[in-house]
Design an enzyme around this catalytic site. Structure first.
Site, mmCIF file in Angstrom:
data_model
loop_
_atom_site.group_PDB
_atom_site.id
_atom_site.type_symbol
_atom_site.label_atom_id
_atom_site.label_comp_id
_atom_site.label_asym_id
_atom_site.label_seq_id
_atom_site.Cartn_x
_atom_site.Cartn_y
_atom_site.Cartn_z
ATOM 1 N N HIS A 39 61.452 44.679 -23.805
ATOM 2 C CA HIS A 39 62.722 43.999 -23.518
ATOM 3 C C HIS A 39 62.403 42.743 -22.709
ATOM 4 C CE1 HIS A 39 65.677 47.650 -23.782
ATOM 5 N NE2 HIS A 39 65.861 46.855 -24.815
ATOM 6 N N CYS A 89 66.659 47.346 -15.007
ATOM 7 C CA CYS A 89 67.132 48.188 -16.110
ATOM 8 C C CYS A 89 68.196 49.182 -15.638
ATOM 9 C CB CYS A 89 65.975 48.965 -16.724
ATOM 10 S SG CYS A 89 64.925 47.959 -17.767
#
Lengths: 426, 274
Positions: free
Chosen positions: B158, B252
């Site tokens: 990511h 996250c």
């Protein structure tokens, strides 16, 4: 020197396709990256159109011709560029080769999915008819028509589509909000709100009928064992089901119930085994075989109720497909599986909604024949059945994990006139 | 944030995850609470999602979607095991008064995990989770410039594992996670850059939460902490090892709903503040 000339000649004469790319491709360096990759992978490019956004938030657009020595090399380059946001335009015409062996595809045949597919013939995209997964595509170039063809129906010399060039698949755009098929599409769970699911199924069936399409029921013998046959019979009687796919078992147990009030010897009313009841199903089959078939038995007043009775009375198209463990079977059962497949194939053509209830193999067989735009609801007490169907490519399937009797009872109550008359146990 | 009540390693969809190694629920809960306390201490109001059994990664709320003013673009996860999270995130967005948009079928988009504003521009990662087409779609829907950058190291799957905007024109990044083009985009567009070394990137130090001029990050990146302090940022280091086993850290575990500090539209004072 000679070889270099030869290779550049080959390149000029080689294979080409066009791609387009849009977005913030200049500042993100996607455009130079795409051009570099084409060269790195042994191709050449020509920018045929390029529009650069005026302001920073304006997207840009480029149309790029790509050439390489072979169609495979072009396909490889395009496969890579798609990852970086490019999409092909102006592909070549579809390629076909004549079938060299009957009942088999030529090497490198295009293998179909259940999604809407088009092939490019003389620069025009035409729809592939009879869309079905795991088939090939037969092209009739003169008539400008293409259709899915199962392996076994390939005839010697038939032009069959090979490779991926000139084939495009148009995935279903499914709205996420408007129906059961929007928000229910997450995963299979026994923890979905049942009333909402049921309402969604009923609405879909109504919408299918309003569209003039057929509703298909794919049913297993559990429908009869659980005492749901009267609910299904009522749905058929009132015109909610036009097509029925089942095996020998559903029909046999249904007729056994009509003749003896039992299903595999168990009284449906009392839930108890009847003395010598285990013979009933065989006696039922024998009775029908002696009369020549289900229709004859209904016409002669021998079978007077049940699912198969209503099918005959309402003119419902039914296909009973045989299996290795069938007793009898009933004369109506199609015992050659390839013939049964074809019968089913013909019968699903106008189906707009399929309800698969408590049968794994018939559900999967039906799923394989249906194009992706036909909605499928699979109802089973076992979540694995539903998962299996979705895993075999029928991803449009909505699973409802529940006991079939209450489901069918509620569905019949929802759709049919005598809504309140829900029978014993209600 | 979403409490880690049902957090665990139940599948492997990135190189960090190992079902065999697993994670320790009690330690995870303690580490998560420490992050929550730290953020509260920095004056952050925290809105909690309800954890759901069977969705172990729901704790990683950065992947819920992308917030832009009063619009919430819900994620479409690449892997089936995470797709069940979307309805929860959509419901959350709706309940908080956002206009919820979902990218069309066939696109993959993993929210603030892969799309981060720095100034006016949305920097976007693609290849492992989100795809370029979905980033273009997001840019068109929001009317903002989107710069997709290819991620080339599966450990940094990511964008928020290797890139962290601090304010408009300032960011932390790990160059090894990008190809030449991606590095050139970052260098060309962000004047002040802190490069993270490979060994410190591995401790998920880019996966940091920025609150005002304080950066909350996982321990194990002393050089980065020193660089940040030189630029006038305070740092808070935490141990988030149980979440790193799943491929996520502080960033996250959070979704900034009023806009990241580096987003120009936040500075413009038009936050949705639901």
């Amino acid at each position: 020197m000679a070889s270099r000339e030869k290779s550049s000649e080959a390149r000029a004469a080689g294979s080409g396709e066009e791609i387009e790319v849009r977005g913030h491709i200049v500042d993100s360096l996607l455009l130079p990256k795409i051009l570099d990759r084409i060269l790195q992978m042994g191709g050449t490019f020509e920018i045929r159109e390029c529009r650069i956004g005026v302001q920073r938030s304006d997207p840009s657009y480029a149309r790029i011709g790509i050439r390489a020595d072979t169609p495979e090399a072009v396909a490889e380059i395009i496969g890579d560029l798609v990852e970086h946001g490019a999409s092909p335009v102006h592909p070549e015409d579809v390629r076909t080769v004549p079938a060299d062996v009957a009942a088999a595809f030529p090497e490198n045949f295009y293998s179909t999915t259940n999604q809407r597919t088009q092939v490019r013939v003389k620069g025009r995209w035409i729809d592939v008819e009879d869309q079905e997964m795991d088939c090939g595509v037969a092209l009739d170039a003169a008539a400008g028509r293409a259709r899915c063809i199962p392996m076994v129906h390939v005839e010697l010399g038939m032009p069959i589509v090979v490779g991926h060039a000139g084939v495009r698949v148009l995935p279903e755009e499914r709205s996420r909000e408007t129906s059961l098929f929007g928000f229910m599409s997450s995963n299979v769970s026994s923890e979905k709100p049942k009333a909402v699911s049921l309402q969604g199924v009923a609405d879909s069936i109504r919408a299918t009928r309003a569209d003039g399409k057929k509703v298909l029921l794919v049913g297993g013998p559990a429908i009869v064992h659980t005492g749901s046959a009267p609910h299904v019979a009522r749905l058929i009687r009132e015109g909610w089901i036009q097509t029925l796919f089942a095996g020998n078992a559903l029909a046999t147990h249904d007729i056994e119930q009509s003749l003896y009030g039992t299903s595999l010897g168990v009284s449906i009313a009392k839930g108890e085994a009847i003395e010598h009841g285990h013979e009933h199903h065989l006696r039922a089959i024998n009775a029908i075989r002696r009369l020549g078939g289900i229709r004859a038995a209904v016409d002669q007043g021998v079978v007077t109720s049940g699912i198969m009775y209503e099918c005959v009375k309402q003119g419902v198209d039914f296909v009973l497909a045989g299996s290795i463990r069938d007793d009898g079977p009933l004369p109506d059962v199609v015992t050659d599986v390839l013939v049964a497949q074809d019968r089913m194939r013909a019968s699903v053509r106008d189906v707009g909604f399929a309800l698969c209830i408590a049968t794994a193999l018939h559900s999967i067989a039906t799923g394989n024949l249906l194009p992706a735009w036909v909605k499928v609801v699979c109802v089973d007490i076992n979540p694995a059945t539903v998962t299996k169907l979705a895993d075999r490519g029928s991803f449009q399937t909505i699973g409802i994990v529940t006991d079939v009797e209450p489901f069918l009872r509620s569905l019949a109550a929802e759709l049919t006139a005598g809504g309140a008359e829900t029978g014993p146990g209600a | 944030m979403c409490p880690p009540d049902h957090f665990g390693i139940e599948y492997e969809i990135n190189p960090w995850m190992s079902i065999q190694q697993g994670s320790d629920p009690e330690r995870a809960a303690g580490q998560w609470r420490a992050l929550e306390r730290t953020l509260e201490d920095l004056g952050v109001a925290i809105d909690l999602m309800t954890p759901e059994k069977g969705l172990p990664d729901l704790v990683f709320t950065a992947n819920a979607g992308l917030v832009y003013r009063d619009t919430f673009i819900a994620s479409r996860f690449r892997f089936g095991v995470r797709q069940g999270e979307t309805p929860h995130f959509e419901a959350w967005g709706r309940a908080r008064g956002f206009e919820v948009l979902t990218p069309p079928e066939g696109m993959n988009f993993e929210g603030a995990g892969d799309a981060l504003f720095c100034g006016e521009t949305l920097f976007a990662g693609y290849r492992f989770r989100s795809d370029v087409r979905s980033h273009h779609w997001v840019g068109e829907r929001l009317g903002v410039e989107v710069l997709p950058m290819e991620l080339v190291d599966p450990r940094y799957y990511h964008l928020d594992t290797c890139f962290c905007p601090l304010e408009a024109g300032v960011a932390v990044y790990y160059p090894g996670a990008f190809d030449d083009y991606g590095r050139a985009v970052i260098r060309g567009r962000i004047p002040t850059l802190i490069e993270v070394r490979a060994e410190e990137a591995q401790s998920f130090s880019c996966n940091a939460v920025v609150v005002g001029r304080t950066v909350v990050l996982n321990q194990g990146a002393p050089a980065l902490a020193a660089d940040l302090q030189r630029l006038g940022y305070a740092t808070r280091t935490l141990e988030l090892s149980e979440f790193i086993k799943s491929g996520g850290s502080a960033k996250c575990l959070t979704l900034r709903v009023d806009g990241e500090e580096a987003a120009a539209w936040k500075a413009a004072g038009s936050a949705a503040s639901p």
